[in-house]
Scaffold this motif. Structure first.
Motif, PDB file in Angstrom:
ATOM      1  N   LEU A 103      30.265  63.476  26.353  1.00 28.36           N
ATOM      2  CA  LEU A 103      29.824  64.054  25.187  1.00 28.36           C
ATOM      3  C   LEU A 103      30.097  62.890  24.061  1.00 28.36           C
ATOM      4  O   LEU A 103      29.052  62.717  23.037  1.00 28.36           O
ATOM      5  CB  LEU A 103      30.337  65.342  24.929  1.00 28.36           C
ATOM      6  CG  LEU A 103      29.651  66.238  24.107  1.00 28.36           C
ATOM      7  CD1 LEU A 103      28.168  66.535  24.674  1.00 28.36           C
ATOM      8  CD2 LEU A 103      30.408  67.480  23.891  1.00 28.36           C
ATOM      9  N   PHE A 140      27.484  60.308  24.017  1.00 22.97           N
ATOM     10  CA  PHE A 140      26.077  60.686  23.671  1.00 22.97           C
ATOM     11  C   PHE A 140      26.026  60.875  22.252  1.00 22.97           C
ATOM     12  O   PHE A 140      24.962  60.729  21.701  1.00 22.97           O
ATOM     13  CB  PHE A 140      25.749  62.181  24.627  1.00 22.97           C
ATOM     14  CG  PHE A 140      25.765  61.776  25.745  1.00 22.97           C
ATOM     15  CD1 PHE A 140      26.215  62.729  26.590  1.00 22.97           C
ATOM     16  CD2 PHE A 140      24.704  60.742  26.423  1.00 22.97           C
ATOM     17  CE1 PHE A 140      25.838  62.445  28.156  1.00 22.97           C
ATOM     18  CE2 PHE A 140      24.671  60.663  27.774  1.00 22.97           C
ATOM     19  CZ  PHE A 140      25.215  61.428  28.654  1.00 22.97           C
ATOM     20  N   PHE A 141      27.043  61.240  21.795  1.00 22.43           N
ATOM     21  CA  PHE A 141      27.186  61.390  20.025  1.00 22.43           C
ATOM     22  C   PHE A 141      27.094  60.016  19.622  1.00 22.43           C
ATOM     23  O   PHE A 141      26.273  59.814  18.727  1.00 22.43           O
ATOM     24  CB  PHE A 141      28.360  62.236  19.745  1.00 22.43           C
ATOM     25  CG  PHE A 141      28.415  63.593  19.605  1.00 22.43           C
ATOM     26  CD1 PHE A 141      29.191  64.281  20.181  1.00 22.43           C
ATOM     27  CD2 PHE A 141      27.477  63.976  18.935  1.00 22.43           C
ATOM     28  CE1 PHE A 141      29.063  65.828  20.246  1.00 22.43           C
ATOM     29  CE2 PHE A 141      27.027  65.539  18.700  1.00 22.43           C
ATOM     30  CZ  PHE A 141      28.288  66.403  19.351  1.00 22.43           C
ATOM     31  N   PRO A 200      18.973  62.600  20.113  1.00 21.30           N
ATOM     32  CA  PRO A 200      18.570  63.537  19.363  1.00 21.30           C
ATOM     33  C   PRO A 200      18.711  65.146  19.949  1.00 21.30           C
ATOM     34  O   PRO A 200      18.565  66.060  19.394  1.00 21.30           O
ATOM     35  CB  PRO A 200      16.892  63.293  19.633  1.00 21.30           C
ATOM     36  CG  PRO A 200      16.750  62.281  20.614  1.00 21.30           C
ATOM     37  CD  PRO A 200      18.148  61.734  20.828  1.00 21.30           C
ATOM     38  N   LEU A 201      18.759  65.363  21.242  1.00 21.88           N
ATOM     39  CA  LEU A 201      19.083  66.485  21.795  1.00 21.88           C
ATOM     40  C   LEU A 201      20.630  67.139  21.318  1.00 21.88           C
ATOM     41  O   LEU A 201      20.521  68.380  21.442  1.00 21.88           O
ATOM     42  CB  LEU A 201      19.363  66.459  23.328  1.00 21.88           C
ATOM     43  CG  LEU A 201      17.984  65.951  23.850  1.00 21.88           C
ATOM     44  CD1 LEU A 201      18.189  65.582  25.397  1.00 21.88           C
ATOM     45  CD2 LEU A 201      16.853  67.063  23.726  1.00 21.88           C
ATOM     46  N   LEU A 202      21.191  66.428  20.614  1.00 29.62           N
ATOM     47  CA  LEU A 202      22.369  66.845  20.027  1.00 29.62           C
ATOM     48  C   LEU A 202      22.589  66.971  18.564  1.00 29.62           C
ATOM     49  O   LEU A 202      23.336  67.364  17.956  1.00 29.62           O
ATOM     50  CB  LEU A 202      23.505  65.999  20.486  1.00 29.62           C
ATOM     51  CG  LEU A 202      24.131  65.802  21.764  1.00 29.62           C
ATOM     52  CD1 LEU A 202      25.099  64.529  22.058  1.00 29.62           C
ATOM     53  CD2 LEU A 202      24.635  67.142  22.249  1.00 29.62           C
ATOM     54  N   GLU A 256      21.296  69.493  16.915  1.00 31.74           N
ATOM     55  CA  GLU A 256      21.803  70.904  16.348  1.00 31.74           C
ATOM     56  C   GLU A 256      23.497  71.027  16.511  1.00 31.74           C
ATOM     57  O   GLU A 256      23.737  71.822  15.839  1.00 31.74           O
ATOM     58  CB  GLU A 256      21.139  71.842  17.151  1.00 31.74           C
ATOM     59  CG  GLU A 256      19.663  72.081  16.964  1.00 31.74           C
ATOM     60  CD  GLU A 256      18.854  72.458  18.170  1.00 31.74           C
ATOM     61  OE1 GLU A 256      17.632  72.544  18.061  1.00 31.74           O
ATOM     62  OE2 GLU A 256      19.548  72.826  19.098  1.00 31.74           O
ATOM     63  N   ASP A 257      23.915  70.203  17.056  1.00 32.38           N
ATOM     64  CA  ASP A 257      25.497  70.363  17.477  1.00 32.38           C
ATOM     65  C   ASP A 257      26.451  69.720  16.534  1.00 32.38           C
ATOM     66  O   ASP A 257      27.327  69.348  16.664  1.00 32.38           O
ATOM     67  CB  ASP A 257      25.562  69.809  18.832  1.00 32.38           C
ATOM     68  CG  ASP A 257      25.244  70.848  19.704  1.00 32.38           C
ATOM     69  OD1 ASP A 257      24.760  70.658  20.970  1.00 32.38           O
ATOM     70  OD2 ASP A 257      25.381  72.065  19.471  1.00 32.38           O
ATOM     71  N   PRO A 305      27.871  68.930  12.488  1.00 33.25           N
ATOM     72  CA  PRO A 305      28.126  69.614  11.373  1.00 33.25           C
ATOM     73  C   PRO A 305      27.410  69.125  10.067  1.00 33.25           C
ATOM     74  O   PRO A 305      28.283  68.580   9.202  1.00 33.25           O
ATOM     75  CB  PRO A 305      29.497  69.714  11.357  1.00 33.25           C
ATOM     76  CG  PRO A 305      29.951  68.320  12.048  1.00 33.25           C
ATOM     77  CD  PRO A 305      28.944  68.061  12.998  1.00 33.25           C
ATOM     78  N   ALA A 306      26.268  69.237  10.164  1.00 32.21           N
ATOM     79  CA  ALA A 306      25.389  68.539   8.916  1.00 32.21           C
ATOM     80  C   ALA A 306      24.599  69.585   8.392  1.00 32.21           C
ATOM     81  O   ALA A 306      23.832  70.404   8.886  1.00 32.21           O
ATOM     82  CB  ALA A 306      24.431  67.583   9.439  1.00 32.21           C
ATOM     83  N   ASP A 311      22.323  66.734   4.213  1.00 31.85           N
ATOM     84  CA  ASP A 311      22.765  65.832   4.453  1.00 31.85           C
ATOM     85  C   ASP A 311      21.559  64.869   5.109  1.00 31.85           C
ATOM     86  O   ASP A 311      21.567  63.652   5.318  1.00 31.85           O
ATOM     87  CB  ASP A 311      23.854  66.083   5.657  1.00 31.85           C
ATOM     88  CG  ASP A 311      25.246  66.355   4.999  1.00 31.85           C
ATOM     89  OD1 ASP A 311      25.910  67.274   5.619  1.00 31.85           O
ATOM     90  OD2 ASP A 311      25.395  66.208   3.989  1.00 31.85           O
TER      91      ASP A 311
END
Lengths: 95, 838
Positions: free
Chosen positions: A27, A30-31, A36-38, A40-41, A43-44, A48
């Motif tokens: 993970l 991937f971050f 782009p799939l993440l 929504e995950d 904290p923005a 921002d």
């Protein structure tokens, strides 16, 4: 050393730690590549998203967070493995 | 290894065993585990059978062994299981075994009684010791009180009765009793004494600190020492009676301190001696049990084997000359050689000169169904057998189930992350097979999971595959090959202005035509709002395609059955109309699904006619006006043809088969074979082959053509009704079963949504914190995520998908060809016996 967790708890802890290390490690990767799939995950807030650089920084921070978690689970895993060994050794001694 | 496609060919065989050799032969056959004996004396009482005495003796042996086992377990000695499998001992050894067990049992009983007596003695001595110690202080108190009370006593009770010379302080002798009582009973005891003796007795008590062991039960009880002072004989007897009632033990206690001291010393020595004796008794008992524990497993196995052999011998018939036993058994034809060898070995062991004979018999009874499975296929065979054991020589769905079952499970499960966990779990169980089997945990749930380890492994592996197809890893998609959709040419102002952007695949810059995502679902769908709408259409169509394929395959298997049972009428009158009916309607639907996927691309997709409406209109013979609403040219004529063909199949299914049966009945076909016994004079123990068709068994009577039993039983009405029910069931079943396959879509949707919910509601919390706090929260949240994933998504959803995949197999697939009316082959096997006991 002492046996703090019982046999079942230590095995559970060990398995969850292994899973945590692998999953959090991936993970984090991937971050880091800003998948782009993440989107929504992270904290923005909506504000921002105005600046590209800010979002990049948040992605990177999330990646580091995940790796920290993976690191913590390395220790938890080692501890659980140690407890597993202690438990199985105790089984031999008592009988 | 026989073929799993059909059950093994079985034959009824008759065994002639000489009485001396019978025991050894049955023992060998039990080790082999390939014959199923029939009970030739079904109406004989269990107590009137030939070997009832031997069975009784075996029961006695088992009882003694169980007693020994209980004693061993009570003493906490581990019973070692070497995994040894001794052969059944010959009958003469049984006497030795019986003697050994008897001796051991008697010894144990004796030791136990002795130990009890010794313990009781020990208890008494201990209580006495405590009494002697504690009563010292009582006596001193009593003297004091006696001095104090004497004037009062003298005045009250003796003023009237005794003369003047009695006054003047003659010390009254107080009697006393000393004893021990349970602590719990003490208050009631005191109260009772007070009431019964009207307050004229004086009780002193003190507790014994250490609990004493009760000799019978072995419990620890707390007791108290008491001493009762009284005057006169009447009170004495009253006190004694009360003590008896409260089960307090009284001990003789000497009055003078010197005597008491002497007694105490004596008691101490006696206690020490007794302790030594007790220890030695305990040691002896322990030694006896340890030596018994070494052999007890082996003895158990031997005793059970002997009992099994005698039970089986009870099923046999004694022939006229009283010299040999006759047995009837079912056995697989392919294994006749091995059975012969076993019989020969048995005869040799028993030292008999006359060989045993095995004859094959023909019979009209349905033989038992025997599938040869190994550890991998046995799990799948078990789930097929749960629905119904296959009829004799019917096509076995199990080999196909090995692949289709995990595949349908995976279609409903469809997440590569969860599939990976499941596959790893299955892999671990398979890898540690031997160890886990030896551990033999008695927990029922674990046993179920372990028994299905290969199924779980396959289900997990297939789920990884479908996870890649649905592009679902713990509800997130992986972009492995690069998405075919691109936002590159959307202007920035559009992105700022609108919350949602529609990507039109017709625009080349957005979607590259002719280069779709190579394997699986494009990852962009994970972010799309209309993801579910799109996937619904895809998954529903896929479910129906899979369903029609599986059902057609089922119908084709029924053809295989008809051909094996030599039933040409059914092949033509049942198989062909059924297949045509299914294919004309639902096969056509599958065809136009594929056609629509291929023929229409993004540019003309808005014009594509709905497939469901097309199908409905096909049956209503309603055809659209404009040319655009047709899928292909010539559709009208083709559809009319298909409908008429399907409708024409129905009367074929209804009437052809009964008609042929009626015709056959009229022309008076003879009945099939009767029970023939062939006993050739050959003395060798080779199987006597019947001289019929090169020794091949005639196939069992075909199920289709009836009228084989008696002539009078043929009833055309019954046949027509049966056929009508069958036809209606099939036709309506086609529609309902096809719709039933939509559960593949429903469950995969549920799983995907649950997975998404779990991510967004649990793990998202951890990831949603800014800064390093996020790491801390995620560390705490992750175990919750893991546990919930396993509990909800793997266990609950896994069981749910397992159940639905199973139902699809049992009902939708197997109803097309499977009768499942057979009975299982249960051979006489020591291995199975030992497993049952464990």
């Amino acid at each position: 050393m002492f046996v703090i967790c019982g046999p079942k708890l230590s095995i559970c802890g060990f398995i969850i730690s292994i899973w945590g290390i692998i999953m959090m490690g991936l993970l984090g990767v991937f971050f880091l590549i800003k998948s782009p799939l993440l989107l929504e995950d992270i904290p923005a807030t909506k504000a921002d998203f105005e600046e590209r650089a800010k979002v990049d920084a948040i992605f990177q921070q999330s990646a580091y967070n995940c790796w920290v978690v993976a690191g913590v689970y390395v220790f938890v895993g080692l501890f659980s493995y140690f407890q597993m060994r202690m438990n199985s050794r105790q089984q031999y001694v008592v009988t | 290894m026989g073929s799993l496609f059909r059950s093994e060919e079985m034959t009824l065989a008759q065994l002639f065993l000489q009485s001396e050799a019978a025991y050894a032969c049955v023992s060998e056959l039990g080790e082999l585990g390939l014959v199923q004996f029939r009970d030739l004396n079904p109406d004989v009482n269990a107590f009137q059978r030939k070997f009832v005495n031997e069975v009784r003796r075996c029961d006695e042996m088992e009882r003694k062994l169980r007693f020994l086992e209980k004693e061993i377990r009570k003493a906490g000695i581990p019973i070692v299981d070497t995994g040894e499998n001794p052969d059944a001992p010959p009958p003469r050894e049984m006497i030795d075994l019986e003697a050994t067990f008897e001796k051991l049992e008697n010894e144990m009983k004796e030791v136990n009684t002795n130990q009890e007596a010794l313990k009781r003695n020990f208890l008494e001595l201990t209580e006495l010791k405590h009494i002697l110690r504690k009563t010292q202080s009582f006596f001193e108190e009593a003297e004091f009180h006696h001095q104090m009370q004497d004037p009062a006593l003298a005045e009250e009770s003796h003023a009237l009765l005794l003369g003047d010379e009695e006054r003047g302080g003659q010390p009254m002798r107080l009697g006393f009793v000393a004893g021990v009582i349970n602590r719990e009973r003490l208050p009631t005891f005191e109260r009772m004494l007070w009431r019964a003796c009207r307050g004229n007795v004086f009780l002193r008590q003190t507790e014994i600190e250490t609990p004493l062991e009760d000799p019978v039960t072995g419990d620890q009880v707390h007791k108290c020492v008491f001493i009762i002072f009284f005057q006169g004989d009447q009170l004495k007897s009253r006190v004694k009676k009360i003590c008896e009632g409260f089960r307090a033990t009284l001990y003789p206690c000497p009055e003078t301190p010197a005597e008491r001291r002497e007694m105490a010393i004596g008691v101490m020595t006696r206690i020490e001696d007794l302790q030594t004796v007790l220890n030695q008794t305990q040691d002896h008992r322990h030694r006896v049990l340890v030596s018994a524990a070494k052999n007890i497993r082996v003895w158990f196995i031997k005793a059970r084997k002997i009992k099994a052999i005698y039970h089986t011998l009870n099923l046999f018939n004694l022939d006229v000359t009283q010299k040999c036993l006759i047995a009837e058994c079912w056995c697989p034809v392919a294994d006749l050689e091995r059975i012969q060898l076993a019989l020969r070995r048995g005869t040799e062991h028993s030292g008999s000169s006359v060989p045993s004979i095995l004859n094959r018999m023909t019979t009209k009874q349905a033989p038992p169904t025997y599938h040869k499975t190994n550890k991998f296929t046995s799990a799948f065979q078990a789930i097929v057998d749960s629905y119904g054991v296959a009829s004799y020589c019917e096509v076995n769905p199990a080999p196909f189930t090995i692949i289709t079952f995990p595949f349908l499970f995976a279609v409903m499960f469809g997440d590569a992350g969860h599939g990976l966990i499941m596959a790893l779990f299955g892999l671990w169980m398979v890898w540690r097979e031997k160890q886990l089997m030896n551990q033999r945990k008695d927990d029922g749930t674990w046993a179920i999971f372990f028994g299905g380890r290969y199924i779980i492994l396959l289900m997990g592996a297939f789920s990884i595959y479908t996870g890649f197809i649905y592009n679902d890893f713990f509800s997130k998609s992986l972009n492995i090959f690069g998405s075919s959709w691109s936002m590159a040419n959307i202007s920035d102002e559009d992105i700022e202005k609108y919350d949602m952007i529609e990507l039109d695949p017709n625009v080349t810059s957005i979607y590259k035509p002719r280069s779709p995502y190579p394997f699986g679902l494009d990852p962009i769908w994970n972010m799309a709002e209309n993801k579910i709408t799109f996937l619904n259409s895809f998954k529903m169509k896929m479910s129906v395609i899979l369903g029609v394929l599986q059902m057609s395959f089922g119908i084709c298997l029924s053809l295989s059955n008809y051909r094996f049972f030599k039933d040409p009428v059914s092949s033509v009158s049942v198989f062909i109309p059924q297949l045509l009916f299914l294919l004309c309607i639902f096969g056509y639907m599958v065809a136009i699904i594929f056609y629509k996927w291929i023929a229409y691309d993004a540019s003309i997709s808005y014009k594509a006619p709905s497939l469901l409406i097309t199908m409905i209109n096909m049956f209503l013979f309603k055809f659209p006006e404009s040319q655009d609403d047709y899928l292909y040219s010539g559709q009208k004529g083709f559809q009319i043809f298909l409908v008429l063909l399907a409708v024409a199949c129905v009367p074929c299914m209804l009437f052809i088969k009964p008609y042929f049966a009626w015709r056959a009945h009229k022309s008076g076909k003879r009945t099939f074979g009767t029970v023939q016994m062939q006993v050739n004079g050959a003395a060798e123990d080779t199987a006597v082959i019947m001289d019929q068709d090169e020794g091949e068994m005639p196939p069992p009577p075909p199920e289709g053509v009836s009228g084989h039993k008696e002539e009078e039983e043929f009833d055309i009405g019954e046949l027509l009704i049966y056929q009508a029910i069958h036809t209606i069931e099939f036709c309506l079943g086609c529609i309902s079963h096809t719709a039933s396959y939509l559960r593949l879509w429903a469950l995969s949707l549920a799983h995907a949504q649950l997975s998404e919910v779990l991510w967004s509601m649990v793990l998202h919390i951890g990831l949603g914190f800014q800064g390093w706090v996020g790491a801390v929260v995620t560390t705490l949240v992750f175990p919750a995520f893991a546990v919930l994933t396993i509990a909800i998504l793997l266990v609950m959803e896994g069981l749910s998908a397992f159940l639905h995949a199973l139902r699809l197999h049992w009902v939708e697939f197997q109803s097309k060809f499977y009768k499942g009316e057979g009975h299982q082959f249960v051979p006489f096997s020591f291995e199975a016996l030992m497993e049952d006991h464990n």
